[in-house]
Design a protein around this motif. Structure first.
Motif, PDB file in Angstrom:
ATOM      1  N   GLN A   1       0.803  -1.725  -0.132  1.00 25.33           N
ATOM      2  CA  GLN A   1      -0.290   0.241   0.150  1.00 25.33           C
ATOM      3  C   GLN A   1       0.884   1.092  -0.003  1.00 25.33           C
ATOM      4  OE1 GLN A   1      -3.373   0.685   0.097  1.00 25.33           O
ATOM      5  NE2 GLN A   1      -2.990   2.123  -0.708  1.00 25.33           N
TER       6      GLN A   1
ATOM      7  N   THR B   1       0.777   4.249  -3.210  1.00 29.91           N
ATOM      8  CA  THR B   1       0.506   5.955  -2.570  1.00 29.91           C
ATOM      9  C   THR B   1       1.889   6.290  -2.764  1.00 29.91           C
ATOM     10  OG1 THR B   1      -1.127   5.054  -0.551  1.00 29.91           O
ATOM     11  CG2 THR B   1       0.252   7.434  -0.627  1.00 29.91           C
TER      12      THR B   1
ATOM     13  N   LYS C   1     -11.765   3.847  -2.733  1.00 27.60           N
ATOM     14  CA  LYS C   1     -10.864   5.470  -2.832  1.00 27.60           C
ATOM     15  C   LYS C   1      -9.818   4.190  -3.126  1.00 27.60           C
ATOM     16  CE  LYS C   1      -7.440   9.040  -1.024  1.00 27.60           C
ATOM     17  NZ  LYS C   1      -7.684   9.498  -2.472  1.00 27.60           N
ATOM     18  N   THR C   2      -9.708   3.744  -2.197  1.00 27.18           N
ATOM     19  CA  THR C   2      -8.151   2.006  -2.478  1.00 27.18           C
ATOM     20  C   THR C   2      -9.421   0.665  -1.657  1.00 27.18           C
ATOM     21  OG1 THR C   2      -8.060   2.248   0.086  1.00 27.18           O
ATOM     22  CG2 THR C   2      -6.035   3.450  -1.049  1.00 27.18           C
TER      23      THR C   2
ATOM     24  N   TYR D   1      -4.956  -1.129  -5.491  1.00 25.19           N
ATOM     25  CA  TYR D   1      -4.960  -0.877  -6.273  1.00 25.19           C
ATOM     26  C   TYR D   1      -5.711   0.901  -5.420  1.00 25.19           C
ATOM     27  CZ  TYR D   1     -10.725  -1.140  -4.845  1.00 25.19           C
ATOM     28  OH  TYR D   1     -11.725  -1.031  -4.749  1.00 25.19           O
ATOM     29  N   GLU D   2      -5.829   2.313  -5.828  1.00 28.79           N
ATOM     30  CA  GLU D   2      -5.596   3.923  -5.296  1.00 28.79           C
ATOM     31  C   GLU D   2      -6.176   4.309  -6.295  1.00 28.79           C
ATOM     32  OE1 GLU D   2      -3.359   7.054  -2.472  1.00 28.79           O
ATOM     33  OE2 GLU D   2      -3.002   4.869  -2.040  1.00 28.79           O
TER      34      GLU D   2
END
Length: 602
Positions: A47, A51, A248-249, A265-266
C-alpha cells in the motif's frame, strides 16, 4: 441413516466423519488464519508503494499543469484565437511567433513532450511535431485535434484526455483551454502530447520483478500505462472499472487475468486515475502453499492408514457380497453360466453362501431347460396340426386332373376368343399350383404378390365394381426380391376381407388395397378393405392374441385364417413379427403384416 448404506459406504462415511472432517476443519482454519496474516502484512507494505506512486504521478501532472499556464495570455496566441480572418502572411508570422514562444519553451524545456498543437475555434491551427520519432500524417493529427476542440465545452480548464497515437507511438494527451482577453470566453485549446517514458520511470522506480504497476482512467477505463506495451490504450471491462472506482483504495483477489493475482489499487481524485499494483498470489503466500502441500500429504497418509485399519476385514466381506450381487443380476437376465471363483472354496459363511448360490443356479438352469423344451414341443405340435390341415385341404383336388381340365377350358376359351374365361382359368391354374407347394416355405414379395394378383383377378371377374390397388412405391422393382415372407400370407388376408368384410354383411366388394412402408428394423405391408369391420372389443381381443408368446389357444381359427398366418410368420421370423389389426370399423379394416428387414428367421 447408516444402516441403509452398503458396507463400503459405511466405511467411507465413518472415515470421513471421524477422521477427514476434523482434520479438514482444522487445516482450513489454520490455512485461512495464516493466509490472512500474511496477506495483511504484504498489503500494508504494498500500500505504501501504491500511495508513493500516486503522489509522484500527482506531482508530475501538477507540474505539467503549471508549465502550460503562464504563456496562454501572450499577444501571439491572443491574436490567433481572436482573429476572424488572416492573410497567409499574417498567419505565417503568428505561427512562427507561437512556435518560437510557448512551443519552444515546452518542447525544449521538457524531454517528455512529443508534440504540441494550438487549435482555435476560428479554424486556425498551429502544430509542432518536429520531435516525433517518425514521419507523421498531419491530417490525422489535425482531425484528432478538431474532435478535441468540439468537446472543449465539457472539459476542465486543464484536462487529461488520455491515450492516443501519434504515428505508431502511444502518447498521453493533455489539454489547456485558452480564454480570450476580448470576449473572456474560451476560444482556443492547447493540446500537448507527452511520451510515456516519464510515467514509466515513476512506476518502475517503486516496483520490482514480482510487482507490476499500471494506471487506468477511472472514468473511461482506458489503460494509461502498463508494463506490457500492447495493453496501453486498451479498455478494461466495465465490471472491473466499477470495482476499481467503488472506493478510494481496495484489494481484489483473482481479478480478470490468466493467473490468480492480487490487485491493490488507489484512486487519485487529482488526476482521476487509478494506480493498480498487481502481484502474483503465489509470491504472497508461496511458503504457505508449501506448508499446505505438506499438510495435505500428511493428511493423505493418515487417511490411508485409517482405511486399512478400519476396512481390512470389511472390504473383504463387501467384495464377496458385491461379487454375489453381480452373479445374481446375471441370473436375473437369464445368464446361468457360473464364472470360476475361489469363493466356493472358502470354509466360512461366505463360502457356504456361494456354494448355495451355485446349487440354486444349477437347479434354475435345469428347470428353465425343461420349460423351454415343453413349450418348443407344444409349438411344434401346433404347427404340425396346422400344416396337416392345410395339406388335407390341398390334397382334396387331384393336381393332374385339375391342371388338365383347366388347360382344356383355357383352349376352348382361346378358340372362342373369350379373354375373360382364358384369364380366369390361367389365374385359377396359377392359384392352385401355388397352393400345392409347402405352406411354410419362405418366398419373396414378388412371388406372393403374383399369387395375390391371380386370386384378385378371379374375384375381379366376379365383382365388376371391385377396385384393386397394389401400390408398392416404397420399393423399387429390384427390391421386391429382397422382401421375404411366408407362402400363403397375403391371399388368406384378402379372402378374409371378402368373406368377413363384404359377404357376411351382404355388401358388394368394392376395394382391396395393398401398400408397403418401411421402418427402422422391419417392413410393414398394409392390407385394407372398405367392408364392414369388426367391433373394437373383437379387434383388441385379436391384437392381444397376436401379441402373446407362445400363442394362446383362447381363439381358434379354421383353415388358414388370420391366426394361422400370424403363427406361421412368428414361428419363422420371431415373436416381433406377424399380424396387427391397425383399425376396423364400419368404413373398413386395416391389417398390418410386419416382416423383418434382415433375414434372421429360424
Amino acid at each position: 441413516m447408516l444402516k441403509n448404506l452398503t458396507m463400503n459406504k459405511k466405511l467411507i462415511a465413518i472415515s470421513l466423519l471421524f477422521v477427514c472432517l476434523p482434520v479438514l476443519l482444522l487445516g482450513t482454519y489454520w490455512y485461512n488464519a495464516s493466509t490472512e496474516t500474511i496477506e495483511e502484512s504484504t498489503i500494508a507494505s504494498n500500500q505504501r508503494i501504491v500511495t508513493q506512486t500516486t503522489e509522484y504521478l500527482n506531482l508530475y501532472i501538477a507540474g505539467l499543469e503549471t508549465s502550460t499556464y503562464p504563456s496562454l495570455s501572450g499577444a501571439s496566441i491572443q491574436s490567433l484565437i481572436n482573429s476572424r480572418s488572416l492573410s497567409p502572411y499574417a498567419y505565417l508570422k503568428l505561427s512562427e511567433s507561437i512556435e518560437k514562444g510557448i512551443f519552444a519553451q515546452m518542447l525544449y524545456g521538457r524531454d517528455d513532450v512529443v508534440g504540441m498543437s494550438l487549435a482555435a475555434k476560428n479554424g486556425f491551427v498551429v502544430s509542432d511535431y518536429t520531435r516525433a520519432p517518425e514521419l507523421l500524417n498531419m491530417d490525422q493529427i489535425t482531425h484528432q485535434n478538431q474532435l478535441l476542440l468540439e468537446k472543449m465545452e465539457r472539459m476542465d480548464d486543464f484536462h487529461i484526455e488520455g491515450i492516443r497515437y501519434v504515428g505508431s507511438e502511444p502518447v498521453l494527451t493533455v489539454t489547456r483551454k485558452i480564454p480570450s482577453n476580448q470576449s473572456y470566453l474560451f476560444e482556443g485549446l492547447l493540446i500537448v502530447d507527452l511520451h510515456l517514458s516519464q510515467i514509466a520511470g515513476i512506476c518502475k522506480n517503486v516496483s520490482h520483478h514480482e510487482l507490476e504497476i499500471w494506471i487506468t482512467d477511472a472514468h473511461s477505463g482506458q489503460v494509461i500505462y502498463h508494463p506490457e506495451q500492447t495493453r496501453i490504450g486498451t479498455s478494461l471491462s466495465p465490471s472491473l472499472v466499477q470495482e476499481l472506482t467503488s472506493s478510494k483504495t481496495g484489494l481484489l483477489h483473482e481479478y480478470e487475468t490468466d493467473l490468480p493475482n492480487i490487485l491493490l489499487y488507489e484512486h487519485s481524485s487529482q488526476t482521476d486515475w487509478v494506480v493498480a499494483l498487481e502481484q502474483p498470489k503465489d509470491a504472497v503466500i508461496g511458503e504457505l502453499l508449501d506448508l499446505r502441500a505438506t499438510a495435505i500429504y500428511f493428511f493423505a497418509c493418515i487417511m490411508i492408514v485409517t482405511v486399512f485399519i478400519l476396512g481390512g476385514f470389511s472390504l473383504q466381506i463387501s467384495r464377496a457380497l458385491s461379487l454375489l450381487e453381480r452373479l445374481m443380476k446375471r441370473v436375473q437376465t437369464g445368464d446361468f453360466s457360473l464364472p470360476i471363483t475361489t469363493m466356493t472354496e472358502r470354509r466360512d459363511e461366505i463360502g457356504k453362501l456361494f456354494r448355495s448360490h451355485a446349487h440354486m443356479v444349477g437347479e434354475l438352469k435345469r428347470l428353465v431347460k425343461e420349460v423351454q423344451s415343453a413349450k418348443l414341443k407344444e409349438r411344434e405340435h401346433e404347427l404340425a396340426q396346422k400344416e396337416s390341415a392345410l395339406q388335407a385341404m390341398q390334397s382334396q383336388i387331384n393336381p393332374h386332373f385339375l391342371y388338365n381340365t383347366l388347360e382344356v377350358i383355357n383352349s376352348h376359351a382361346i378358340i372362342e376368343n373369350n379373354e375373360v374365361i382364358s384369364k380366369m382359368t390361367t389365374s385359377l391354374a396359377d392359384l392352385f399350383r401355388y397352393n400345392l407347394k409347402n405352406a411354410h416355405q419362405i418366398v419373396t414379395l414378388r412371388e406372393e404378390i403374383g399369387h395375390l394378383r391371380a386370386y384378385l383377378d378371379i374375384q375381379a371377374a366376379r365383382y365388376r365394381k371391385l377396385r384393386i390397388d397394389i401400390d408398392l412405391n416404397a420399393l423399387d422393382e429390384s427390391m421386391l426380391h429382397h422382401v421375404y415372407l411366408i407362402r400363403l400370407t397375403l391371399q388368406p388376408l384378402a379372402e378374409n376381407a371378402f368373406i368377413h368384410g363384404y359377404q357376411n354383411h351382404r355388401l358388394p366388394p368394392v376395394y382391396i388395397g395393398l401398400t408397403l412402408s418401411t421402418e427402422e428394423d422391419r417392413y410393414v405391408l398394409h392390407m385394407k378393405d372398405k367392408g364392414h369391420g369388426m367391433s373394437e372389443e373383437k379387434r383388441m381381443q385379436l391384437n392381444a392374441y397376436f401379441q402373446q408368446a407362445p400363442a394362446s389357444q383362447a381363439i381358434t381359427s379354421n383353415g388358414i385364417g388370420l391366426a394361422s398366418v400370424h403363427e406361421r410368420i412368428r414361428l419363422s421370423f420371431g415373436d416381433a413379427y406377424g399380424l396387427y389389426i391397425a383399425s376396423s370399423n364400419h368404413e373398413g379394416t386395416h391389417i398390418e403384416v410386419r416382416l423383418p428387414r434382415r433375414m434372421s428367421w429360424t
